[in-house]
Design a protein around this motif. Structure first.
Motif, PDB file in Angstrom:
ATOM      1  N   LYS A 100       0.650  -1.237  -0.149  1.00  0.00           N
ATOM      2  CA  LYS A 100       0.093   0.011   0.096  1.00  0.00           C
ATOM      3  C   LYS A 100       0.903   1.373   0.047  1.00  0.00           C
ATOM      4  N   VAL A 101       2.067   1.381   0.634  1.00  0.00           N
ATOM      5  CA  VAL A 101       2.216   2.458   1.109  1.00  0.00           C
ATOM      6  C   VAL A 101       4.196   1.797   0.247  1.00  0.00           C
ATOM      7  N   LEU A 102       5.085   1.903  -0.805  1.00  0.00           N
ATOM      8  CA  LEU A 102       6.375   2.414  -0.818  1.00  0.00           C
ATOM      9  C   LEU A 102       7.103   3.612  -0.443  1.00  0.00           C
ATOM     10  N   VAL A 103       7.924   2.973   0.460  1.00  0.00           N
ATOM     11  CA  VAL A 103       8.993   4.192   0.778  1.00  0.00           C
ATOM     12  C   VAL A 103      10.155   4.099   0.201  1.00  0.00           C
ATOM     13  N   ARG A 129       0.931   4.042  -2.422  1.00  0.00           N
ATOM     14  CA  ARG A 129       1.533   5.272  -2.146  1.00  0.00           C
ATOM     15  C   ARG A 129       2.286   5.423  -2.760  1.00  0.00           C
ATOM     16  N   LEU A 130       3.628   6.530  -2.626  1.00  0.00           N
ATOM     17  CA  LEU A 130       4.917   6.880  -2.229  1.00  0.00           C
ATOM     18  C   LEU A 130       4.919   7.853  -1.092  1.00  0.00           C
ATOM     19  N   VAL A 131       6.019   7.184  -0.369  1.00  0.00           N
ATOM     20  CA  VAL A 131       6.504   8.363   0.951  1.00  0.00           C
ATOM     21  C   VAL A 131       7.608   8.789   0.518  1.00  0.00           C
ATOM     22  N   ALA A 132       7.706   9.567   0.632  1.00  0.00           N
ATOM     23  CA  ALA A 132       9.459  10.642   0.095  1.00  0.00           C
ATOM     24  C   ALA A 132       9.939  11.182   1.657  1.00  0.00           C
TER      25      ALA A 132
END
Length: 427
Positions: A161-164, A189-192
């Protein structure tokens, strides 16, 4: 009534810190306006919970105005639609992003700590791993670089669900556009997390992940951004309700006004031409330091740096990171041991040493200073024996540390440190 005991300890820390050379990549020396709260009056003890215009405390109108201004400065600096400036740290900013985008049990894909990831990206003992299913990717053990094709393969298989994307010990530029593309392909979703490179991003010296639609960007404030402790979450207007509620009431209650003021001052400074010039010097000093160390015979993870930090691979020297860290500390130089990709040593020993240039640059180190600093590091790390710090090497370190520099960000603390009274060791 004055608490003379704690005052002595504070002055003692001033004296200690001004008498070392700080090469810790996660450290910095904020300018005086950011850390000087002597004129902030009641802001030093005022706090309130809730969001702007919706705080359940009476008499918080000025509090709202300061928070609104701080958020505006963050949005403007990074080009984001929304900024939540309440997180008290970068780790809590990350937790807020995860909470906004995932449900317990969902999958989070991030870099392992051994390759340069952060505790809050899913260390096995961190709260994140209790809440979410964490899967890791690594850098290439030979090149030390991100393997984007492999990250895509893992993402396609695990469907996170999230790619960091964002790291504590990765010295190269990150392709946020490619990360955003991978995330979009697998419905994530990308979390940068730009905690380490926020200052570089603000100065236009690194790609800005806020340019990637749907990306949530998090950062701490005290690293290259050159502030005091704090965190920020940047996102689209669409994600604003989820992010704001994840911060409050999801993770925090009251926020201190003094912290917001310090953050506002930090963001004001970061928007100036002087800040961009400072960041250029940070990167230039890091690249120069890397070049000198390579020329002197040391190995670096990825062969160099694009940012403010570098990681020495100590494998060929036979030293552990712990021992190299101790040798430099004997001289009055602060650094930190760091795991290498595929490191056979345990984390407390490690086989790498991480160095960064934000603090020495804030304290006015120039190209000649970096050359001398690199020479000292080389002699310390490559010395065959180290029963105690050699007197000649200690003298060089002291001379470098005490060299007069007009643009030392901590120069105003020197009179206080010099007046520090003696106090018994509190340990």
């Amino acid at each position: 009534m004055r608490d003379t005991e704690i005052e002595r300890l504070l002055r003692r820390e001033d004296e200690h810190y001004l008498n070392v050379i700080d090469l810790i990549a996660a450290s910095n020396a904020p300018v005086a306006d950011v850390r000087d709260n002597r004129d902030w009056g009641v802001a030093q003890f005022r706090s309130a919970e809730g969001h702007v215009g919706r705080k359940p405390y009476a008499g918080t109108g000025n509090f709202d105005a300061i928070e609104r201004l701080t958020a505006l400065r963050a949005r403007t600096l990074f080009g984001a639609e929304h900024a939540n400036v309440q997180p008290v740290s970068g780790s809590l900013a990350n937790l807020a992003a995860y909470r906004a985008l995932m449900r317990p049990g969902d999958t989070l894909l991030s870099m392992s700590m051994a390759s340069g990831g952060h505790l809050s990206h899913g260390h096995r003992k961190h709260l994140v791993t209790d809440l979410f299913r964490v899967v890791h990717y690594d850098v290439d053990t030979e090149s030390g670089l991100l393997r984007y094709d492999e990250i895509r393969e893992i993402a396609e298989r695990e469907r996170p669900k999230v790619l960091v994307a964002g790291y504590s010990a990765y010295p190269r530029a990150v392709d946020f556009a490619l990360f955003a593309k991978i995330a979009q392909e697998v419905g994530a979703r990308l979390v940068a997390d730009i905690s380490h490179i926020a200052g570089l991003v603000a100065a236009g010296l690194h790609d800005n992940p806020c340019d990637q639609p749907g990306t949530v960007v998090t950062t701490s404030v005290e690293k290259t951004l050159r502030g005091t402790r704090g965190g920020i979450v940047l996102c689209s207007e669409e994600l604003r309700p989820a992010v704001d509620s994840a911060v409050f009431p999801g993770l925090q209650s009251s926020v201190g006004l003094a912290g917001l003021i310090s953050l506002a001052e930090t963001l004001y400074d970061a928007a100036t031409p002087e800040f961009r010039a400072y960041q250029q010097r940070v990167v230039g000093n890091a690249r120069a330091l890397a070049g000198h160390l390579l020329d002197g015979g040391l190995d670096l993870v990825s062969g160099g740096t694009d940012t403010h930090l570098l990681v020495i691979d100590l494998t060929r020297t036979g030293l552990s990171g712990q021992e190299a860290e101790r040798r430099l500390q004997d001289l009055g130089i602060l650094s930190n041991r760091n795991l290498l990709p595929g490191d056979p040593r345990p984390p407390f020993q490690a086989s790498g040493l991480r160095l960064g240039t934000p603090t020495v640059t804030s304290r006015g180190f120039d190209a000649d200073d970096i050359r001398e600093l690199a020479g000292i590091v080389l002699e310390a790390v490559l010395a065959e024996r180290w029963d105690s710090a050699p007197a000649a090497l200690r003298a060089r370190t002291t001379a470098l540390r005490d060299k007069p520099r007009a643009d030392d960000a901590l120069a105003d603390l020197a009179p206080l440190a010099a007046a520090a009274p003696a106090v018994a060791d509190a340990r």
